[in-house]
Design a protein around this motif. Structure first.
Motif, PDB file in Angstrom:
ATOM      1  N   VAL A   9      32.503  31.484  46.660  1.00  0.00           N
ATOM      2  CA  VAL A   9      33.097  32.052  47.765  1.00  0.00           C
ATOM      3  C   VAL A   9      34.415  32.658  47.790  1.00  0.00           C
ATOM      4  CG1 VAL A   9      33.584  31.254  50.020  1.00  0.00           C
ATOM      5  CG2 VAL A   9      31.658  30.415  49.200  1.00  0.00           C
ATOM      6  N   TRP A  10      35.161  31.870  46.852  1.00  0.00           N
ATOM      7  CA  TRP A  10      36.600  32.416  46.441  1.00  0.00           C
ATOM      8  C   TRP A  10      36.630  33.791  45.680  1.00  0.00           C
ATOM      9  CZ3 TRP A  10      38.549  32.916  41.544  1.00  0.00           C
ATOM     10  CH2 TRP A  10      40.117  33.317  41.421  1.00  0.00           C
ATOM     11  N   ASN A  11      35.661  34.067  44.988  1.00  0.00           N
ATOM     12  CA  ASN A  11      35.536  35.127  44.261  1.00  0.00           C
ATOM     13  C   ASN A  11      34.435  36.387  44.512  1.00  0.00           C
ATOM     14  OD1 ASN A  11      36.469  36.821  42.126  1.00  0.00           O
ATOM     15  ND2 ASN A  11      34.701  36.236  40.856  1.00  0.00           N
ATOM     16  N   THR A  12      34.248  36.194  45.939  1.00  0.00           N
ATOM     17  CA  THR A  12      32.966  36.896  46.595  1.00  0.00           C
ATOM     18  C   THR A  12      33.231  38.342  46.239  1.00  0.00           C
ATOM     19  OG1 THR A  12      32.207  35.242  47.989  1.00  0.00           O
ATOM     20  CG2 THR A  12      31.725  37.393  48.695  1.00  0.00           C
ATOM     21  N   PHE A  13      34.452  38.724  46.816  1.00  0.00           N
ATOM     22  CA  PHE A  13      34.496  40.188  47.000  1.00  0.00           C
ATOM     23  C   PHE A  13      35.310  40.973  45.593  1.00  0.00           C
ATOM     24  CE2 PHE A  13      35.211  38.409  51.490  1.00  0.00           C
ATOM     25  CZ  PHE A  13      34.033  38.927  51.939  1.00  0.00           C
ATOM     26  N   GLY A  14      35.800  40.072  44.823  1.00  0.00           N
ATOM     27  CA  GLY A  14      36.304  41.045  43.660  1.00  0.00           C
ATOM     28  C   GLY A  14      35.259  41.803  43.049  1.00  0.00           C
ATOM     29  N   MET A 150      34.189  26.897  37.277  1.00  0.00           N
ATOM     30  CA  MET A 150      34.430  28.162  36.533  1.00  0.00           C
ATOM     31  C   MET A 150      33.225  28.918  36.689  1.00  0.00           C
ATOM     32  SD  MET A 150      36.006  30.203  34.547  1.00  0.00           S
ATOM     33  CE  MET A 150      37.230  29.474  33.891  1.00  0.00           C
ATOM     34  N   LEU A 151      31.995  28.129  36.560  1.00  0.00           N
ATOM     35  CA  LEU A 151      30.531  28.794  36.595  1.00  0.00           C
ATOM     36  C   LEU A 151      30.261  29.445  38.127  1.00  0.00           C
ATOM     37  CD1 LEU A 151      27.943  26.257  34.842  1.00  0.00           C
ATOM     38  CD2 LEU A 151      28.864  28.587  34.004  1.00  0.00           C
ATOM     39  N   GLY A 152      31.090  29.011  38.932  1.00  0.00           N
ATOM     40  CA  GLY A 152      30.948  29.632  40.308  1.00  0.00           C
ATOM     41  C   GLY A 152      31.715  31.253  40.230  1.00  0.00           C
ATOM     42  N   ASN A 153      32.403  31.276  39.301  1.00  0.00           N
ATOM     43  CA  ASN A 153      32.959  32.590  39.213  1.00  0.00           C
ATOM     44  C   ASN A 153      31.675  33.456  38.304  1.00  0.00           C
ATOM     45  OD1 ASN A 153      35.614  33.260  40.054  1.00  0.00           O
ATOM     46  ND2 ASN A 153      36.632  32.433  38.138  1.00  0.00           N
ATOM     47  N   GLY A 154      31.146  32.885  37.423  1.00  0.00           N
ATOM     48  CA  GLY A 154      30.168  33.594  36.747  1.00  0.00           C
ATOM     49  C   GLY A 154      29.028  33.890  37.674  1.00  0.00           C
ATOM     50  N   LEU A 244      50.744  27.023  35.552  1.00  0.00           N
ATOM     51  CA  LEU A 244      51.125  28.486  34.956  1.00  0.00           C
ATOM     52  C   LEU A 244      49.510  28.817  34.154  1.00  0.00           C
ATOM     53  CD1 LEU A 244      53.116  30.730  34.477  1.00  0.00           C
ATOM     54  CD2 LEU A 244      53.747  29.656  32.348  1.00  0.00           C
ATOM     55  N   SER A 245      49.330  27.984  33.427  1.00  0.00           N
ATOM     56  CA  SER A 245      48.022  28.493  32.596  1.00  0.00           C
ATOM     57  C   SER A 245      46.836  28.685  33.551  1.00  0.00           C
ATOM     58  CB  SER A 245      47.765  27.424  31.464  1.00  0.00           C
ATOM     59  OG  SER A 245      47.567  26.167  32.011  1.00  0.00           O
ATOM     60  N   GLY A 246      46.684  27.775  34.470  1.00  0.00           N
ATOM     61  CA  GLY A 246      45.454  27.895  34.972  1.00  0.00           C
ATOM     62  C   GLY A 246      45.652  28.975  36.146  1.00  0.00           C
ATOM     63  N   GLY A 247      46.936  29.208  36.771  1.00  0.00           N
ATOM     64  CA  GLY A 247      47.305  30.181  37.683  1.00  0.00           C
ATOM     65  C   GLY A 247      46.950  31.715  37.186  1.00  0.00           C
ATOM     66  N   TRP A 252      43.790  36.432  37.400  1.00  0.00           N
ATOM     67  CA  TRP A 252      43.081  37.763  36.852  1.00  0.00           C
ATOM     68  C   TRP A 252      41.811  37.725  37.059  1.00  0.00           C
ATOM     69  CZ3 TRP A 252      39.567  37.391  32.871  1.00  0.00           C
ATOM     70  CH2 TRP A 252      39.040  38.626  32.170  1.00  0.00           C
ATOM     71  N   GLN A 253      40.847  36.645  37.277  1.00  0.00           N
ATOM     72  CA  GLN A 253      39.391  36.838  37.535  1.00  0.00           C
ATOM     73  C   GLN A 253      39.169  37.082  39.005  1.00  0.00           C
ATOM     74  OE1 GLN A 253      38.169  32.516  36.697  1.00  0.00           O
ATOM     75  NE2 GLN A 253      37.007  33.457  34.729  1.00  0.00           N
ATOM     76  N   GLY A 254      40.090  36.750  40.005  1.00  0.00           N
ATOM     77  CA  GLY A 254      39.576  37.566  41.217  1.00  0.00           C
ATOM     78  C   GLY A 254      40.082  38.950  41.377  1.00  0.00           C
ATOM     79  N   VAL A 255      40.569  39.658  40.727  1.00  0.00           N
ATOM     80  CA  VAL A 255      40.709  41.075  40.699  1.00  0.00           C
ATOM     81  C   VAL A 255      40.409  41.851  39.315  1.00  0.00           C
ATOM     82  CG1 VAL A 255      42.552  40.937  42.438  1.00  0.00           C
ATOM     83  CG2 VAL A 255      43.058  40.954  39.947  1.00  0.00           C
TER      84      VAL A 255
END
Length: 328
Positions: A9-14, A150-154, A244-247, A252-255
């Protein structure tokens, strides 16, 4: 599954940013804002959610989180009117952000175990691991849930471009694209509602017997725990390193699709890149977590190696995106 869905849901529109920009007159800034809402809202809600988890436990807080995700996802399905959809999309991102990501910290004291976690997708897993699993299994148990996030991104990188194609935007009406987007929103809403019902039907607060002695130790008072954490320099440094590392990877993945567009990579190809990234991350992360459970004395070395690899990878990625080194 809830962890996977929250990230999807967070990465729906990217991954479908060109289609949603065309259908709803959005801009790249609007698409990026949908991902950023999660960061903004978490800063506001983190302490109330921390208190909720400490006060009422995993069952209540997990139901609250699943309710937020389900309500947000459902709102996006309500209407295809440009203004209404845009408003509800932002509301969804805010509610989903309340169920978002944050880390867990423990005190360095050997006598007192302090577990301060927000009722969030990425922080409830360590709490669940501490309550349900013995020490030698907790890193692996926590990692499995975070890998599913992370798989949610995929999933979003594949399902989004599959349901909402940008191949013929010049010859396709906005109404058709809006209909495709609404179908996508409806699928996410349906899954969110089913998961919400499952949590209500069955999600135990704790196991019948503690899996270890540490799992049965009473938690420190919330206020006292916060004071202890804020005075602990090692905790603050670990939190900074995690954030920092996770952010960076999260932002980056969102855009990612937007950043790759100048290189001639379309939404569908970006989706496959995202999928491969997530599929590669899952087994590597679980293997690393499993090994860490068995070589816990080398945790610091393991983290340093992983952070160095991340820094090198993003340096290479930056050089590619800035066309300092050839892409093809």
């Amino acid at each position: 599954m809830l962890s996977l869905l929250q990230c999807a849901v967070w990465n729906t529109f990217g991954p479908i940013y060109e289609s949603v920009n065309y259908a709803y007159d959005w801009s790249d800034t609007t698409v990026a804002l949908q991902a950023n809402w999660g960061t903004f809202t978490f800063i506001i809600i983190v302490f109330p959610l921390c208190w909720l988890l400490e006060r009422y436990g995993l069952r209540i807080t997990t139901i609250v989180v699943s309710t937020l995700v389900a309500c947000g996802a459902t709102l996006r399905f309500v209407s295809t009117h440009v203004t209404v959809f845009s408003i509800f999309a932002n509301v969804c991102s805010i509610l989903n952000g309340f169920a978002g990501k944050k880390s867990t910290s423990k005190s360095a004291s050997s006598k007192t175990k302090i577990l301060i976690t927000g009722a969030t997708i990425m922080s409830s897993p360590p709490a669940l691991s501490a309550i349900w699993f013995p020490p030698e299994e907790r890193t692996t148990a926590t990692c499995i849930n975070q890998v599913f996030n992370m798989l949610g991104n995929g999933v979003s990188f594949v399902v989004g471009p599959l349901l909402v194609s940008d191949a013929n935007l010049n010859t396709t009406s906005k109404e058709v694209i809006r209909s495709d987007i609404q179908l996508y929103m409806g699928i996410e809403a349906a899954v969110a509602i089913v998961l919400w019902l499952l949590f209500i039907v069955y999600f135990p607060k704790e196991p019948p017997t503690p899996p270890s002695a540490s799992a049965s130790i009473p938690r420190t008072d919330f206020k006292e725990g916060m004071k202890t954490l804020l005075r602990n320099k090692n905790v603050l440094l670990c939190t900074f390193g995690y954030g920092l590392s996770g952010g960076i990877i999260g932002a980056w993945q969102g855009v990612m699709a937007i950043n790759f567009r100048p290189l001639g990579v379309d939404d569908e190809e970006s989706g496959y890149v995202g999928l491969v990234t997530c599929l590669a991350t899952a087994p590597i992360a679980i293997l690393t977590a499993y090994l860490t459970d068995h070589i816990r004395k080398h945790m610091k070395v393991t983290l340093v190696i992983l952070l160095v690899l991340e820094a090198l990878s993003f340096t290479w990625l930056t050089l590619l995106c800035d066309k300092i080194i050839p892409f093809r």
